[in-house]
Design a protein around this motif. Structure first.
Motif, PDB file in Angstrom:
ATOM      1  N   ARG A   1     -50.963  59.205   4.483  1.00  0.00           N
ATOM      2  CA  ARG A   1     -52.293  59.268   5.109  1.00  0.00           C
ATOM      3  C   ARG A   1     -52.433  60.526   5.974  1.00  0.00           C
ATOM      4  O   ARG A   1     -53.396  61.277   5.845  1.00  0.00           O
ATOM      5  CB  ARG A   1     -52.501  58.021   5.965  1.00  0.00           C
ATOM      6  CG  ARG A   1     -53.818  57.969   6.718  1.00  0.00           C
ATOM      7  CD  ARG A   1     -53.730  56.976   7.854  1.00  0.00           C
ATOM      8  NE  ARG A   1     -52.785  57.432   8.873  1.00  0.00           N
ATOM      9  CZ  ARG A   1     -52.198  56.626   9.760  1.00  0.00           C
ATOM     10  NH1 ARG A   1     -52.415  55.323   9.717  1.00  0.00           N
ATOM     11  NH2 ARG A   1     -51.376  57.126  10.666  1.00  0.00           N
TER      12      ARG A   1
ATOM     13  N   GLU B   1     -50.413  53.388  -5.226  1.00  0.00           N
ATOM     14  CA  GLU B   1     -51.205  52.460  -4.406  1.00  0.00           C
ATOM     15  C   GLU B   1     -51.388  52.998  -2.995  1.00  0.00           C
ATOM     16  O   GLU B   1     -52.466  52.859  -2.392  1.00  0.00           O
ATOM     17  CB  GLU B   1     -50.535  51.085  -4.369  1.00  0.00           C
ATOM     18  CG  GLU B   1     -50.590  50.317  -5.678  1.00  0.00           C
ATOM     19  CD  GLU B   1     -49.604  50.846  -6.713  1.00  0.00           C
ATOM     20  OE1 GLU B   1     -48.706  51.646  -6.339  1.00  0.00           O
ATOM     21  OE2 GLU B   1     -49.729  50.476  -7.892  1.00  0.00           O
TER      22      GLU B   1
ATOM     23  N   ARG C   1     -59.293  56.296   0.831  1.00  0.00           N
ATOM     24  CA  ARG C   1     -60.512  55.710   1.394  1.00  0.00           C
ATOM     25  C   ARG C   1     -60.931  56.405   2.682  1.00  0.00           C
ATOM     26  O   ARG C   1     -62.103  56.360   3.065  1.00  0.00           O
ATOM     27  CB  ARG C   1     -60.300  54.225   1.701  1.00  0.00           C
ATOM     28  CG  ARG C   1     -60.030  53.352   0.503  1.00  0.00           C
ATOM     29  CD  ARG C   1     -59.994  51.883   0.877  1.00  0.00           C
ATOM     30  NE  ARG C   1     -59.110  51.609   2.004  1.00  0.00           N
ATOM     31  CZ  ARG C   1     -59.544  51.344   3.243  1.00  0.00           C
ATOM     32  NH1 ARG C   1     -60.839  51.345   3.507  1.00  0.00           N
ATOM     33  NH2 ARG C   1     -58.672  51.087   4.206  1.00  0.00           N
TER      34      ARG C   1
ATOM     35  N   GLU D   1     -54.938  53.920  -1.091  1.00  0.00           N
ATOM     36  CA  GLU D   1     -55.279  53.373   0.224  1.00  0.00           C
ATOM     37  C   GLU D   1     -55.665  54.489   1.185  1.00  0.00           C
ATOM     38  O   GLU D   1     -56.646  54.378   1.932  1.00  0.00           O
ATOM     39  CB  GLU D   1     -54.094  52.588   0.776  1.00  0.00           C
ATOM     40  CG  GLU D   1     -54.355  51.941   2.128  1.00  0.00           C
ATOM     41  CD  GLU D   1     -53.150  51.188   2.645  1.00  0.00           C
ATOM     42  OE1 GLU D   1     -53.148  50.825   3.836  1.00  0.00           O
ATOM     43  OE2 GLU D   1     -52.198  50.974   1.864  1.00  0.00           O
TER      44      GLU D   1
END
Length: 984
Positions: free
Chosen positions: A294, A21, A28, A25
């Motif tokens: 990220r 998950e 994107r 995220e």
């Protein structure tokens, strides 16, 4: 001091839950750029479209380390050139709702006045050591700044009572005593940044070269001589098998990795478990996992984005998509990060050092006090000399703090944001005033058309349409998205496989193939293809490569030199000879089902073709008064040595050339069954009207016509006349384009323009074969009669729409839902690539090398560069798209409510929307959720007979002008001017 255990100690409690998950995220935020051959413009900040544009630009800049708005130097040039006026600065300051009653300090300006004055006085603020040098080595603390006007200077001298130096020193001291501490930088969750601060070792310099080689080999589309071993197993398993071989990898920092990889492979670790293991070894707290994942993926966003792209859209791979998974890519990168971190920390602190030591050192560093913000003090110091404020008032600490707070509130980012709004305000006023003023000219009559032409909405076609209307009065032009409603998979005669020719958001269900009518592909061409493949493969082997270099090297060197030297005459970019006569296999063969379960549907049924033709003709208003000949003109671009060639092609055709779409639509409109079905719907196409497909090459400004042998004899004369008119218009379009090329003389004769643009297309040394969509700024949706004869400087997408034929607004809703995102994607990619050519664009073309047929790298190893090269955007003026729609505000409000994608772009300010009343010249600007009337400023437009008289000799952006030749009475062709005249 007792230290925790080594960095790679075993921890069976590593928890992989939630990893997938977190990767989704972070994904994107990655670029969505397709491989080069299917390059389609898109908004680089697509992940932020749920936010208002200005907020999104600032947030993205902090995340990506990029620029949010153009530089203050750019805006200073706009102020000097009048592209931003003082009244624009006052207007944006007033719109911010700043206090205009209470002065910041006693006797000083209000916040609104301060903001407007600050925008008028851009100046450089030295940073760090440069500031210390300025204060110590210049007279900044001894002489009043040159930015102060004569009146303000005299006032300061009176306050100084003859001691200028004493006044300035006191002012500096007063401000410095009240200065707040420097703003802290954004904290980084990545161990790489903490290791760099502690040891001076940049672990990315260790990891990235290895990772780039690996992912480049894994995603390669046939450039490599041999494929990466284990590629079919996926990136992570291929990496484990390759780097887990006996002896281990050669890189020093990877010592000991082979055993770990072999263990993971033997135990069947998933990518999720591997990621969790690596995060545990890097001592990442559970609350920081998302940030680390990220930031890790964003350290090489190009390669990570391409891995993601091929995972989600494997059909976009140029040849064959590997088993790409972003989580595999992340697992490999984190494994390498663990090795690099261990190498750096143990090398600096000893073999028993642990990664957890970094947390202690970072906390101690963060607790240290920060210095006063001297850059802020310097800015406030200069502004106190420029603005109407009593410097003695700033001796009060509270007043000095208030002054510093006002200066900080109007920092560089805020100033650039406001200057961008002022720039766009001036542009909007000029566009809307020009459209309003032109309505008196547009009311003039034009002769009935002898032929009609439907072009793509591309802003490059604006010039072609304008010149065509100026020099052949008996023509009517229209604009529609360049797929012309034909969303298809297309396979040409020489294509290896089919490719989608439709907007990127559409998944085509129909396959259309080009087939030979007489004969097959020529045998000499097949032999030539085989020979070229053997040469390409042999040149990469030691023995054959050496022999081929000896035998063919000199000949190829001469050819290369000839193509790099300035060409004296155009040369064909394609292969010589004449191919077989072809047709499109357009109609679905009998017997094939309508579900397409076994693959794409082959061709279209008559009802499907009827629906396509009906929608296009009704939308553009071509439902009556059809001329004997209707041209459907797609577009594409052909140039040599241009990796981003697809970016010059048609966005509505998915980054492909729109010629096949135009050809298909013309064939549908000529189909007898389609015409009979249209008649039953009340749309009558006369029997003596014929549609012909064509393609405009926007690089060479030439036009290719399709299926001319099918044109009935009664239409041959009209086709010959149309081709002559189009050829003249192409010549003038080429001439208008040449004014933006520095290599073309400003007084280039019109007759030499075609050779110049054709030469650029085949010159290997030419980094600017064409400028593509550079200069796009406006999209006008409405009847061409309202803009015919208006010089728009190749800056406007022109979309035909007849509000009179759309009583319910359904056609407009469908049109805007397609046109809005497509034009916004083009506009925003140019905008961001221009404001930050290195961060959002891919920099200069000069060091680019094509990597695996997927994208470009700088040199032999770098991130996969995304965005547009500098040579495509250098003349672009960064403005958000101004969308002017011929419709009432109430209708547009209803459409924004029912079309959420379009509504989001407009409401959040990614597009600036204007409602243009169909029955008058009144316009309403969508501002902060409501439509507000536009009040014209009444500026008169220049009037010229022909466009060439207006743009001749000019290099930069031009304004607007009435062109009377588009309305003059006459018969047939008007004479082509022999020389360019002066701009009126």
């Amino acid at each position: 001091m007792n230290r925790p255990g080594p960095i790679l100690h075993r921890r069976p409690e590593d928890d992989p839950s939630g990893i997938a998950e977190l990767v989704e995220e972070a994904a994107r935020l990655l670029p969505e750029q397709a491989p080069l051959q299917a390059f389609v413009h898109h908004n680089p900040l697509h992940a932020f479209e749920h936010l208002p544009f200005e907020e999104a630009a600032v947030r993205a800049a902090r995340l990506y380390g990029t620029e949010p708005f153009p530089s203050e130097d750019f805006f200073a040039q706009c102020l000097e050139a009048g592209r931003i006026r003082p009244e624009d600065l006052d207007a944006v300051a007033a719109a911010e709702g700043l206090d205009d009653e209470t002065p910041i300090v006693p006797g000083g300006p209000t916040r609104r006045a301060f903001c407007a004055l600050r925008l008028r006085h851009p100046f450089e603020i030295p940073q760090g050591a440069a500031l210390e040098w300025t204060l110590q080595e210049t007279d900044a603390l001894e002489r009043i700044t040159g930015l102060a006007g004569p009146k303000r200077r005299a006032e300061l001298l009176r306050q100084a009572q003859g001691d200028e130096r004493r006044l300035l020193r006191r002012l500096w001291d007063d401000l410095e005593k009240a200065a707040p501490p420097q703003r802290p930088g954004a904290p980084s969750a990545r161990r790489r940044d903490q290791i760099l601060a502690l040891t001076g070792v940049d672990t990315d310099r260790l990891v990235h070269p290895v990772l780039i080689r690996l992912v480049g080999a894994f995603l390669d589309q046939g450039v490599a001589r041999r494929p990466m071993p284990g590629r079919r197993l996926g990136f992570l398993r291929a990496f484990r098998r390759l780097y887990g071989l006996r002896g281990g990898p050669p890189d020093r920092f990877l010592r000991g990795l082979a055993g770990e990889l072999s263990r993971q492979e033997a135990e069947g670790w998933t990518a999720e478990r591997t990621v969790a293991w690596a995060l545990g070894r890097l001592a990442v707290p559970a609350g920081e996992r998302a940030a680390v994942i990220r930031d890790t993926l964003l350290s090489l966003p190009g390669w990570a984005g391409m891995m993601r792209r091929l995972e989600r859209h494997p059909q976009s791979a140029p040849v064959r998509a590997p088993a790409a998974r972003l989580i595999d890519y992340l697992a490999v990168q984190l494994i390498l990060d663990v090795q690099a971190a261990r190498h750096a920390v143990t090398g600096h602190l000893g073999p028993h050092a642990a990664i957890a030591d970094l947390d202690v050192l970072s906390a101690a560093d963060a607790s240290a006090g920060r210095r006063p913000d001297r850059e802020l003090v310097y800015e406030a110091f200069v502004l106190a000399q420029v603005m109407p404020v009593d410097t003695a008032v700033l001796a009060d600490r509270a007043a000095a703090a208030a002054w510093l707070a006002a200066v900080r509130a109007c920092d560089a980012v805020e100033r650039r944001r406001l200057l961008q709004l002022a720039h766009e305000r001036r542009h909007r006023i000029e566009v809307l005033d020009a459209l309003t003023a032109h309505q008196t000219i547009a009311a003039r009559p034009v002769p009935p058309p002898r032929f009609q032409a439907v072009f793509c909405i591309d802003e490059r076609e604006e010039a072609l349409r304008r010149h065509l209307e100026e020099h052949f009065l008996h023509v009517e032009t229209f604009g529609y998205a360049g797929s012309f409603g034909v969303a298809m998979l297309y396979r040409g005669m020489e294509d290896v496989r089919a490719r989608p020719l439709c907007p990127a958001a559409v998944t085509p269900r129909h396959l259309v193939e080009e087939v030979a009518v007489t004969g097959t592909a020529r045998r000499p061409q097949r032999l030539r293809d085989l020979w070229e493949r053997q040469i390409a493969a042999g040149s990469r082997t030691p023995v054959r490569g050496w022999l081929l270099t000896l035998l063919l090297g000199l000949a190829h060197l001469l050819v290369l030199a000839a193509r790099c030297l300035p060409p004296h005459r155009p040369r064909r970019t394609g292969r010589g000879g004449t191919g077989p006569r072809t047709r499109l296999a357009l109609e679905r063969p009998p017997g094939q089902g309508a579900d397409g379960e076994d693959g794409p549907l082959r061709g279209y049924t008559v009802p499907e073709m009827t629906r396509i033709v009906s929608t296009v003709l009704r939308t553009i208003g071509l439902t009556g008064g059809l001329a004997p000949l209707v041209l459907i003109v797609g577009h594409g671009s052909s140039s040599l040595n241009n990796p981003h060639e697809a970016a010059h092609d048609c966005g509505a055709a998915g980054g492909g050339r729109g010629g096949p779409n135009a050809r298909a639509f013309a064939a549908m409109a000529d189909h007898p069954g389609v015409r009979r079905a249209l008649r039953r719907e009340g749309l009558h196409i006369p029997d003596d009207t014929w549609f012909v497909g064509a393609c405009h090459d926007t690089c060479t400004d030439t036009i290719t016509y399709y299926d001319e042998d099918l044109v009935p004899e009664r239409c041959r004369g009209a086709l010959r006349a149309a081709k002559r008119a189009m050829a003249r218009a192409c010549t003038l379009t080429a001439h208008e384009r040449c004014r933006r090329f520095e290599s073309a003389p400003a007084d280039l004769p019109i007759g030499r323009a075609p050779a110049h643009v054709a030469g650029r297309a085949v010159d290997l040394g030419q980094p600017r074969p064409e400028y593509g969509h550079a200069t796009n700024a406006v999209c006008i949706v409405g009847r061409r009669s309202r803009t015919r004869g208006l010089f728009l400087d190749r800056r406007a997408f022109l979309v035909s729409y007849d509000p009179g034929g759309d009583p319910t607004g359904e056609l407009l809703a469908d049109l805007l839902a397609a046109v809005g995102p497509v034009c916004a994607g083009i506009n925003l990619e140019y905008y961001f690539s221009r404001i930050d050519p290195a961060g959002y664009g891919c920099g200069t073309k000069l060091p680019h090398n094509i990597a695996g047929l997927l994208g470009v790298m700088d040199g032999h190893a770098s991130d996969l560069r995304t965005g547009l090269p500098w040579q495509m955007v250098e003349i672009h003026e960064p403005l958000r798209l101004l969308l002017v729609v011929e419709a009432a505000p109430q209708r547009l409000e209803a459409i924004l409510r029912t079309r959420p994608d379009l509504g989001r772009l407009v409401t959040n300010g990614w597009i600036r929307l204007v409602a243009w009343d169909p029955d008058s010249a009144a316009m309403h600007v969508h501002d902060r959720g409501v439509f507000r009337p536009h009040v014209p400023q009444g500026a008169a437009l220049p009037v010229v007979h022909r466009s060439v008289r207006f743009y001749a000799g000019a290099r930069g952006h031009l304004g607007f002008a009435h062109v009377t030749a588009a309305f003059a009475t006459g018969d047939g062709f008007l004479p082509l001017p022999g020389a360019a005249g002066r701009r009126s």
